[in-house]
Design an enzyme around this catalytic site. Structure first.
Site, PDB file in Angstrom:
ATOM      1  CG  ASN A 169      -0.427  -0.199   2.494  1.00  0.00           C
ATOM      2  OD1 ASN A 169       0.747  -0.540   2.629  1.00  0.00           O
ATOM      3  ND2 ASN A 169      -1.223   0.021   3.524  1.00  0.00           N
ATOM      4  CD  GLU A 268       5.113  -0.485  12.829  1.00  0.00           C
ATOM      5  OE1 GLU A 268       3.923  -0.189  13.026  1.00  0.00           O
ATOM      6  OE2 GLU A 268       6.039  -0.061  13.533  1.00  0.00           O
ATOM      7  CB  CYS A 302      -2.008   0.134   8.712  1.00  0.00           C
ATOM      8  SG  CYS A 302      -0.676   1.329   8.640  1.00  0.00           S
ATOM      9  CD  GLU A 476       8.645   0.075  10.509  1.00  0.00           C
ATOM     10  OE1 GLU A 476       7.709   0.548   9.843  1.00  0.00           O
ATOM     11  OE2 GLU A 476       9.337  -0.880  10.114  1.00  0.00           O
TER      12      GLU A 476
HETATM   13  P1  NAD Z   1       0.025  -9.096   3.732  1.00  0.00           P
HETATM   14  O1  NAD Z   1       0.196  -9.496   5.135  1.00  0.00           O
HETATM   15  O2  NAD Z   1      -0.791  -9.946   2.847  1.00  0.00           O
HETATM   16  O3  NAD Z   1       1.453  -9.002   3.021  1.00  0.00           O
HETATM   17  C1  NAD Z   1       2.495  -8.192   3.520  1.00  0.00           C
HETATM   18  C2  NAD Z   1       3.803  -8.726   2.995  1.00  0.00           C
HETATM   19  O4  NAD Z   1       4.013 -10.024   3.518  1.00  0.00           O
HETATM   20  C3  NAD Z   1       3.901  -8.866   1.489  1.00  0.00           C
HETATM   21  O5  NAD Z   1       5.228  -8.604   1.082  1.00  0.00           O
HETATM   22  C4  NAD Z   1       3.576 -10.330   1.273  1.00  0.00           C
HETATM   23  O6  NAD Z   1       4.147 -10.839   0.090  1.00  0.00           O
HETATM   24  C5  NAD Z   1       4.249 -10.945   2.474  1.00  0.00           C
HETATM   25  N1  NAD Z   1       3.713 -12.220   2.908  1.00  0.00           N
HETATM   26  C6  NAD Z   1       2.443 -12.656   2.861  1.00  0.00           C
HETATM   27  N2  NAD Z   1       2.350 -13.885   3.413  1.00  0.00           N
HETATM   28  C7  NAD Z   1       3.604 -14.226   3.826  1.00  0.00           C
HETATM   29  C8  NAD Z   1       4.166 -15.350   4.486  1.00  0.00           C
HETATM   30  N3  NAD Z   1       3.412 -16.391   4.843  1.00  0.00           N
HETATM   31  N4  NAD Z   1       5.488 -15.337   4.769  1.00  0.00           N
HETATM   32  C9  NAD Z   1       6.249 -14.288   4.434  1.00  0.00           C
HETATM   33  N5  NAD Z   1       5.778 -13.196   3.801  1.00  0.00           N
HETATM   34  C10 NAD Z   1       4.473 -13.156   3.510  1.00  0.00           C
HETATM   35  O7  NAD Z   1      -0.482  -7.601   3.794  1.00  0.00           O
HETATM   36  P2  NAD Z   1      -0.795  -6.640   2.568  1.00  0.00           P
HETATM   37  O8  NAD Z   1      -2.109  -7.056   1.995  1.00  0.00           O
HETATM   38  O9  NAD Z   1       0.373  -6.526   1.659  1.00  0.00           O
HETATM   39  O10 NAD Z   1      -0.920  -5.247   3.319  1.00  0.00           O
HETATM   40  C11 NAD Z   1      -2.088  -4.866   3.955  1.00  0.00           C
HETATM   41  C12 NAD Z   1      -1.980  -5.050   5.450  1.00  0.00           C
HETATM   42  O11 NAD Z   1      -0.813  -4.403   5.923  1.00  0.00           O
HETATM   43  C13 NAD Z   1      -3.121  -4.417   6.205  1.00  0.00           C
HETATM   44  O12 NAD Z   1      -3.555  -5.267   7.227  1.00  0.00           O
HETATM   45  C14 NAD Z   1      -2.508  -3.166   6.794  1.00  0.00           C
HETATM   46  O13 NAD Z   1      -3.142  -2.701   7.933  1.00  0.00           O
HETATM   47  C15 NAD Z   1      -1.128  -3.594   7.045  1.00  0.00           C
HETATM   48  N6  NAD Z   1      -0.221  -2.437   7.100  1.00  0.00           N
HETATM   49  C16 NAD Z   1       0.250  -2.062   8.320  1.00  0.00           C
HETATM   50  C17 NAD Z   1       1.079  -0.964   8.432  1.00  0.00           C
HETATM   51  C18 NAD Z   1       1.604  -0.549   9.772  1.00  0.00           C
HETATM   52  O14 NAD Z   1       2.588   0.176   9.790  1.00  0.00           O
HETATM   53  N7  NAD Z   1       1.020  -0.964  10.879  1.00  0.00           N
HETATM   54  C19 NAD Z   1       1.429  -0.242   7.294  1.00  0.00           C
HETATM   55  C20 NAD Z   1       0.931  -0.643   6.056  1.00  0.00           C
HETATM   56  C21 NAD Z   1       0.103  -1.765   5.985  1.00  0.00           C
END
Ligand code: NAD
Length: 496
Positions: A169, A268, A302, A476
């Site tokens: 995102n 995060e 997020c 962070e």
């Molecule tokens: P996601 O958890 O699907 O993926 C995040 C990352 O993890 C991607 O690079 C993905 O390829 C990788 N990934 C997925 N499954 C994995 C596994 N089993 N092992 C290792 N890597 C894996 O999340 P998303 O859809 O990319 O992002 C959206 C989510 O991220 C939302 O829940 C949002 O709230 C959160 N987010 C949090 C913050 C924060 O700072 N708190 C910031 C941005 C997004």
């Protein structure tokens, strides 16, 4: 139904030429190399068109990337902090020069309007500047022990090779928010961007090399098999730190994997932010805050406001004014500078948002605007406002990650606090009130890592970003951000 305008402008000139220049390989030990998996396509969510085919890392490629980070670790840790700082500062300067390329690329691969992508270049760049300044301020302590029998020396050392996993995102800012403090602290890294938006990271690592980051210090693997490639890296005892930004579900699974090696983690994770509007709020300010907190990134943040909790006496007027502003949004491919509202990242994301809205309507909510998916091309869902959302709606219980405002009402401050805290998440809360005492009470009572008081946007490289409860571990940015990449060492030297 939504009065949102759709535009159909062609992509800005120069996009094709930029895409041709974006690297399509893995970056390991200072070399661009092919992956051993089948190449995969990165698509534009505004058009559904393929932007570029890129290399796909296998388990073996992931291991090679970790080997490179391990091999470079000692020399980078011993590199003077001033040298590390100046490389990061050069990266900041180069990013300003190349700002337009990064903004365009993020809009193409992720969908955000170009003005927002420009904002992300500014925000993401600030982590480079901030941590270039922090690199030289890593300090320790030296002093007599309380018994007077010896000297206690406390130093901070780089934690070691790190694995950084980023979401789609905020393709640039989520990378710089991890890479900059890691490098400032003297750590080497392997970065795994999200498979939906890997191009920004590939262009960025090229910038880091131009800024003088030595071979092996930053390695990038792009893959469609995140789990298979990541698990052996996380299980490798040479890895000393995992930093992840993404969904809470994946974060939980990664914490479990990391536990096997008692690996340090920063998480995060997701949010479910309450957005509280009190009867004494400046409603114009609250509506402006709501537009920012809800519709930035088409609601895919997020920090997005997820639950609108509005005092019953002002709820109708708040909803009316907000709907007016929502209906003025211009939807379309974000590369068109007149567009203020982009697509969702995938069709699956549209399906999810549509299901949440249907669920809320089935439980008695009233639709003021939106509630429709646009016809293609592109994965668009109209910005939506619902009132009378019931507390058991999925909109209230889950992270929406889309452009939907669901309004609930309250009568007393106690009720508002209870509603705000009634979630497993604790990333951020927003409060709108002109009563400073009430504002302070809310800051103290709402169980989150961050708060916005009369504002819908709080992110800043100089501030500690992060959550409590199931929104994550660690911070962070800010003074705190570099600590995630440092380990404390204490030595006792007895008096002779
Ligand atoms: P996601 O958890 O699907 O993926 C995040 C990352 O993890 C991607 O690079 C993905 O390829 C990788 N990934 C997925 N499954 C994995 C596994 N089993 N092992 C290792 N890597 C894996 O999340 P998303 O859809 O990319 O992002 C959206 C989510 O991220 C939302 O829940 C949002 O709230 C959160 N987010 C949090 C913050 C924060 O700072 N708190 C910031 C941005 C997004």
């Amino acid at each position: 139904m939504s009065a949102v305008t759709l535009t159909g402008q062609p992509a800005a000139q120069g996009s094709a030429e930029l895409l041709a220049r974006v690297p399509d390989q893995l970056y390991i030990n200072g070399q661009w190399v092919n992956g051993t998996g089948e190449p995969f396509a990165v698509t534009d969510p505004a058009t559904g068109q393929v932007l570029k085919q890129i290399q796909n890392a296998s388990v073996a490629d992931g291991a090679r990337a970790l080997d490179a980070a391990v091999a470079a670790a000692d020399v980078w840790a011993a590199t003077p902090a001033r040298v590390r700082a100046e490389i990061l500062r050069r990266a900041f300067d180069l990013l300003q020069e190349r700002r337009e390329n990064f903004a365009t690329l993020m809009t193409l691969e992720m969908g955000k309007p170009i003005a927002e992508a420009n904002g992300e270049v500014t925000y993401g760049g600030e982590f480079l500047r901030w941590f270039s300044e922090e690199a030289v301020r890593i300090s320790g302590r030296y002093g007599a022990n309380p018994e007077g029998t010896g000297t206690m020396v406390v130093t901070q050392r780089p934690v070691g090779p790190c694995y950084l996993i980023t979401p789609w995102n905020f393709p640039l800012a989520m990378a710089t928010r991890k890479i900059a403090p890691a490098l400032a602290a003297g750590c080497t890294v392997v970065v795994k961007p999200a498979e939906l938006t890997p191009l920004t990271t590939l262009l960025f690592v090229q910038l880091l090399a131009d800024a003088g980051v030595p071979a092996g210090v930053v390695n990038v693997i792009t893959t469609t098999r995140s789990q298979a490639v990541s698990a052996p890296i996380i299980a490798d005892p040479r890895l000393r730190k995992l930093s992840f930004t993404g969904s809470t579900g994946v974060g939980r699974a990664l914490i479990a994997q990391a536990a096997q090696n008692v690996l340090r983690t920063s998480m995060e994770l997701g949010g479910n932010a309450p957005f509280l509007v009190f009867a004494d709020a400046d409603l114009e300010q609250a509506v402006t805050g709501a537009m920012l907190a809800k519709f930035r990134n088409t609601g895919q943040a997020c920090t997005a406001a997820n639950r609108f909790i509005v005092h019953a006496s002002v709820a109708d007027e708040f909803a009316r004014r907000l709907t007016e502003r929502v209906n003025a949004l211009v939807s379309g491919p974000g590369i068109d500078p007149t567009v203020s509202f982009g697509p969702l990242v995938t069709e699956a994301a549209v399906d999810n948002v549509a299901a949440l809205v249907q669920d809320a309507l089935a439980r008695g909510a009233t639709l003021l605007t939106g509630g429709i998916r646009s016809e293609g091309p592109g994965s668009f869902y109209a910005p939506t406002v619902l009132t009378g959302v019931s507390a058991d709606s999925r909109l209230v219980l889950e992270e929406i990650f889309g452009p939907v405002v669901g309004i609930q009402t309250f009568e007393t401050d106690e009720e508002a606090i209870e509603m705000a805290n009634n979630t497993e998440y604790g990333l951020i809360g927003y409060v709108f009130t002109t009563d400073i005492n009430r504002g302070h009470r809310m800051i103290e009572s709402i169980d989150t890592g961050m708060m916005g008081l009369n504002t819908g946007l709080v992110s800043n490289a100089a501030a500690p970003f992060g959550g409590v409860k199931q929104s994550g571990l660690g911070r962070e940015g800010g003074l705190e951000g570099i600590n995630e990449y440092l380990s404390t060492k204490y030595t006792l030297i007895p008096s002779s």
